[in-house]
Design a protein around this motif. Structure first.
Motif, PDB file in Angstrom:
ATOM      1  N   ASP A  84       0.825  -0.929  -0.149  1.00 36.10           N
ATOM      2  CA  ASP A  84       0.315   0.047   0.377  1.00 36.10           C
ATOM      3  C   ASP A  84       0.976   1.632   0.088  1.00 36.10           C
ATOM      4  N   ASN A 232      -5.108   6.644  -2.463  1.00 32.79           N
ATOM      5  CA  ASN A 232      -4.441   5.514  -3.667  1.00 32.79           C
ATOM      6  C   ASN A 232      -5.827   4.753  -4.092  1.00 32.79           C
ATOM      7  N   LYS A 234      -8.202   3.426  -3.034  1.00 31.59           N
ATOM      8  CA  LYS A 234      -8.064   2.200  -2.785  1.00 31.59           C
ATOM      9  C   LYS A 234      -9.391   1.311  -2.700  1.00 31.59           C
TER      10      LYS A 234
END
Length: 326
Positions: A84, A232, A234
């Motif tokens: 990550d 990110n 995500k």
């Protein structure tokens, strides 16, 4: 009966006194560092808590398996942080950031091996069932991590797929922790399965809460930068739900495409997506989902017919774990 304070003290002592080899320092110092920066120790505490439902004192039989659960969890965090690119963990630099990615990979590997050494100390009468459960869970956690990475290549994922992923990546280890405590405590198969379900549903609530706090939490309390999931792109519970609720997904896709090359750009993207989530009501939906999973965890223990005192112990554990969002 073992008190909650005794359980908490036991967990504190088992990690203040944990030992790893001294040499080579470049391999083992990251392990000491990772354990030293703390954490909630949820998994070993849950293991001891379910054990205490069937035992009136803590035997040595439960200590190393409980330690193994936290060491295994720490291994997954070391590797997750590399994947990550997370700079902070529990308010401190992550292992890959403090050392380097290669060191973090190798130290994570040896941390996994260490967790197996500890789980193998389980007494002979429970060894087969505990080892089988731990093996299956370790594989499932890796499967969940792979699904999480696969999601990075997709624009969006259905909620059913997202919940399958967090079930594997997060919930099964909490479920495993609950069942290991029950196994070593001497519970029968029916009670073991009920406590596994309790841990699983609690793990689902815990992960949705973690997703919520990544966007709407306090960085000082959360222990890592707020908005990391947004930066990110995500596939969090919030983003998955936002795609479900967006009639016109262009605004959400445009927000996701915003640049994050500078601190100002990151802050702008976080604010933009966060405001979009709030307009869609995704933040309130997440809170409702956390409560739903929490209620299912408590429903799982009803058939056990535990004494009111022991039922209350499990309810308080759930509140301490999820109450920061409720």
């Amino acid at each position: 009966m073992i008190t909650e304070l005794e359980l908490e003290n036991a967990v504190s002592e088992m990690f203040s006194g944990i030992e790893f080899p001294n040499e080579p320092k470049g391999l083992y110092d990251p392990l000491r560092y990772m354990i030293g920066i703390g954490g909630k120790r949820v998994r070993p505490l849950l293991c001891l808590t379910t054990y205490s439902l069937f035992k009136d004192h803590l035997d040595q039989d439960i200590i190393e398996p409980a330690r193994a659960l936290e060491v295994f969890h720490s291994f997954t965090l070391i590797h997750d942080d590399i994947m990550d690119k997370s700079p902070l963990r529990r308010g401190e630099p992550t292992v890959w950031k403090k050392w380097n990615p290669d060191t973090a990979i190798l130290s994570g590997d040896v941390m996994l091996i260490d967790s197996y050494k500890r789980i193998c100390t389980t007494s002979a009468c429970h060894h087969a069932s505990v080892f089988s459960l731990f093996n299956n869970t370790a594989a499932q956690v890796c499967e969940g991590q792979q699904l999480d990475m696969d999601f990075e290549e997709k624009e969006s994922v259905p909620m059913e797929e997202y919940e399958k992923m967090i079930g594997l990546k997060t919930a099964v280890l909490l479920a495993c922790s609950a069942q290991i405590g029950a196994i070593i405590g001497g519970a029968d198969e029916f009670k073991q399965e009920a406590l596994y379900r309790y841990g699983y549903e609690l793990g689902m609530a815990f992960q949705v809460a973690d997703d919520y706090l990544d966007t709407f939490g306090d960085e000082k309390v959360f222990g890592k930068p707020i908005g990391g999931d947004i930066v990110n792109n995500k596939k969090s519970w919030l983003l998955t739900r936002a795609f479900e609720k967006s009639a016109d997904k262009s605004e959400l896709l445009s927000a996701m495409a915003l640049p994050v090359d500078t601190r100002e750009q990151k802050e702008f993207k976080i604010d933009t997506v966060k405001n979009l989530y709030s307009r869609l009501g995704v933040d309130e939906d997440a809170k409702a989902e956390i409560l739903r999973f929490s209620d299912r965890a408590l429903d799982a223990i009803h058939p056990l017919h535990l004494s009111p005192v022991r039922q209350e112990i499990l309810k308080r554990f759930e509140t301490k774990l999820i109450g920061r969002v409720k």
